[in-house]
Design an enzyme around this catalytic site. Structure first.
Site, short mmCIF file in Angstrom:
data_model
loop_
_atom_site.label_atom_id
_atom_site.label_comp_id
_atom_site.label_asym_id
_atom_site.label_seq_id
_atom_site.Cartn_x
_atom_site.Cartn_y
_atom_site.Cartn_z
N ARG A 89 47.33 31.87 38.96
CA ARG A 89 46.89 32.53 40.18
C ARG A 89 47.88 32.24 41.32
O ARG A 89 48.16 33.09 42.15
CB ARG A 89 45.48 32.03 40.55
CG ARG A 89 44.68 33.05 41.30
CD ARG A 89 43.29 32.56 41.53
NE ARG A 89 43.27 31.45 42.48
CZ ARG A 89 42.26 31.21 43.30
NH1 ARG A 89 41.20 31.99 43.28
NH2 ARG A 89 42.30 30.21 44.14
N HIS A 176 37.04 39.52 49.35
CA HIS A 176 37.07 40.43 48.20
C HIS A 176 37.20 39.61 46.91
O HIS A 176 38.17 39.69 46.19
CB HIS A 176 38.27 41.37 48.36
CG HIS A 176 38.34 42.44 47.33
ND1 HIS A 176 37.29 43.25 47.01
CD2 HIS A 176 39.36 42.85 46.53
CE1 HIS A 176 37.66 44.11 46.08
NE2 HIS A 176 38.91 43.88 45.76
N1 LIG Z 1 41.73 45.76 47.85
C1 LIG Z 1 41.17 46.33 46.81
O1 LIG Z 1 39.98 46.57 46.79
C2 LIG Z 1 42.04 46.72 45.65
C3 LIG Z 1 41.58 47.65 44.70
C4 LIG Z 1 42.44 48.02 43.67
C5 LIG Z 1 43.71 47.45 43.56
N2 LIG Z 1 44.10 46.53 44.48
C6 LIG Z 1 45.43 45.92 44.44
O2 LIG Z 1 46.38 46.92 44.80
C7 LIG Z 1 47.64 46.61 44.23
C8 LIG Z 1 48.19 47.84 43.49
O3 LIG Z 1 47.41 48.13 42.36
P1 LIG Z 1 47.92 49.23 41.30
O4 LIG Z 1 46.87 49.36 40.26
O5 LIG Z 1 48.38 50.43 42.05
O6 LIG Z 1 49.20 48.46 40.71
P2 LIG Z 1 50.51 49.13 40.06
O7 LIG Z 1 51.18 48.03 39.31
O8 LIG Z 1 50.13 50.37 39.34
O9 LIG Z 1 51.41 49.54 41.31
C9 LIG Z 1 52.06 48.63 42.13
C10 LIG Z 1 53.38 49.26 42.56
O10 LIG Z 1 54.00 48.42 43.54
C11 LIG Z 1 55.40 48.58 43.37
N3 LIG Z 1 56.14 47.50 44.03
C12 LIG Z 1 56.34 46.22 43.64
N4 LIG Z 1 57.12 45.59 44.54
C13 LIG Z 1 57.41 46.46 45.52
C14 LIG Z 1 58.15 46.38 46.73
N5 LIG Z 1 58.76 45.25 47.11
N6 LIG Z 1 58.24 47.49 47.50
C15 LIG Z 1 57.63 48.63 47.14
N7 LIG Z 1 56.91 48.77 46.01
C16 LIG Z 1 56.80 47.70 45.21
C17 LIG Z 1 55.57 48.58 41.85
O11 LIG Z 1 56.83 49.10 41.48
C18 LIG Z 1 54.40 49.44 41.42
O12 LIG Z 1 54.76 50.80 41.29
C19 LIG Z 1 47.41 45.38 43.35
O13 LIG Z 1 47.76 44.21 44.07
C20 LIG Z 1 45.92 45.43 43.09
O14 LIG Z 1 45.39 44.17 42.75
C21 LIG Z 1 43.30 46.16 45.51
#
Ligand SMILES: NC(=O)c1ccc[n+]([C@@H]2O[C@H](COP(=O)([O-])OP(=O)(O)OC[C@H]3O[C@@H](n4cnc5c(N)ncnc54)[C@H](O)[C@@H]3O)[C@@H](O)[C@H]2O)c1
Length: 310
Positions: A89, A176
């Site tokens: 984590r 969350h």
């Molecule tokens: N807050 C909430 O309720 C909630 C709900 C769903 C997902 N999330 C979070 O949202 C995030 C995205 O989830 P996802 O399913 O779309 O993941 P994903 O892996 O499909 O997409 C993440 C994207 O971020 C890009 N990325 C990484 N480093 C980067 C940078 N420096 N600059 C720009 N882009 C960059 C990656 O290339 C990837 O395309 C995760 O951290 C997930 O845990 C939060």
């Protein structure tokens, strides 16, 4: 009048779906940014090519940089990595903190007047970090979690009672994580208190399912996490801001003494409008609810301290 500009950083599952939903709203041009070469460009072009069929004129642009995103009214940060096997984590926290820090610095440089919505996990720590790095006033930095957690809670209640999801109202307080605090005492079905319609043990089961809502989707999908409901939840927040709706939505906001919590972002009911988080609403809590909220806030504080050390 020209359209608003909304930038979505991260063109993954949440970011891509969000760009689609926003383009379909029609009120904003959308800039999708990702570090992966071709990914934001490909998704943006695909969404733009749906426009003649669906009937919207929003421009959708994909980029690996921030110049096209300059002057955005709202920037949503969805960039990050998911936890991989063998990754602790703390490792995840470190990696995502690095990404959110770098992205926020770019946003501060190119869209200094934007309202920032953070989605990346661990949410409450990442939004606290984005606030510190941006130097933006607290009203212009907000985290998305409560709208999603509440949507899950409303879905489960509506299904159990066989009523429309539209008539179920309530909210979830706290961080969350699995210590979030759904509040049955403030939950109604068309104004009727939930306790008059559902047995206490069924309410407790739904509260527990809500707390585990993210994990339930991960265990079904196996290779990723939720994105349809998360992206819809962000759109509700963008609507509230750009259309100045002054919606009362549970959001992660910086608390400075409200609910007896200070210096961290925690989910609370907020009035969301053109000014961002225009007001935090403090509701009365029983001793038990207050304890649960503080336990959740303590977990957020621990995560934040680990982030600040990373
Ligand atoms: N807050 C909430 O309720 C909630 C709900 C769903 C997902 N999330 C979070 O949202 C995030 C995205 O989830 P996802 O399913 O779309 O993941 P994903 O892996 O499909 O997409 C993440 C994207 O971020 C890009 N990325 C990484 N480093 C980067 C940078 N420096 N600059 C720009 N882009 C960059 C990656 O290339 C990837 O395309 C995760 O951290 C997930 O845990 C939060």
């Amino acid at each position: 009048m020209s359209r608003y500009k909304v930038t979505v950083v991260g063109a993954g599952m949440v970011g891509g779906t969000l760009a689609q939903r926003l383009a379909e709203r029609g009120y904003a041009d959308v800039v999708l940014v990702d570090i992966v070469e071709g990914l934001p460009q490909g998704k943006a072009l695909d969404i733009a090519e749906a426009a003649p069929v669906c009937g919207y004129d929003s421009a959708v642009i994909g980029s690996n940089g921030y110049e096209e995103s300059a002057g955005s009214h709202v920037v949503v940060i969805t960039s990050g990595v998911a936890r991989k096997p063998g990754m602790s984590r703390d490792d995840l926290l470190k990696t995502n903190a690095g990404i959110v820090r770098e992205v926020t610095e770019q946003v501060r440089r190119t869209s200094p007047d934007a309202i920032l919505i953070v989605v990346s996990n661990p949410l409450d720590a990442m939004v606290t970090l984005a606030h510190r790095v941006s130097g933006f006033p607290k009203q212009r930095v907000v985290g998305m979690a409560g709208v999603l957690d509440t949507a899950r809670y409303r879905t489960f209640i509506a299904r159990e009672l066989g009523v429309s999801v539209e008539d179920v109202h309530g909210f979830v307080l706290g961080g969350h994580g699995d210590q979030m605090v759904p509040l049955p005492r403030y939950t109604t079905v068309a104004g009727i208190p939930l306790a008059q319609l559902m047995a206490p043990e069924r309410i407790e089961a739904i509260v527990e399912r809500t707390r585990q809502g993210g994990g339930e989707i991960v265990s079904l999908l196996k290779t990723g996490s939720a994105y349809y409901a998360p992206s819809a939840s962000v759109v509700a927040m963008v609507d509230a801001i750009l259309l100045d709706k002054k919606r009362v939505l549970p959001c992660a906001a910086l608390l400075e003494g409200e609910y007896g919590i200070d210096g961290i972002f925690v989910g609370v009911p907020c009035v969301l409008g053109a000014g961002g988080v225009e007001r935090i609403i403090e509701v009365g809590l029983t001793e038990e609810e207050r304890k649960a909220l503080h336990a959740s806030a303590d977990a957020v504080r621990e995560l934040w301290e680990a982030t600040a050390r990373a």
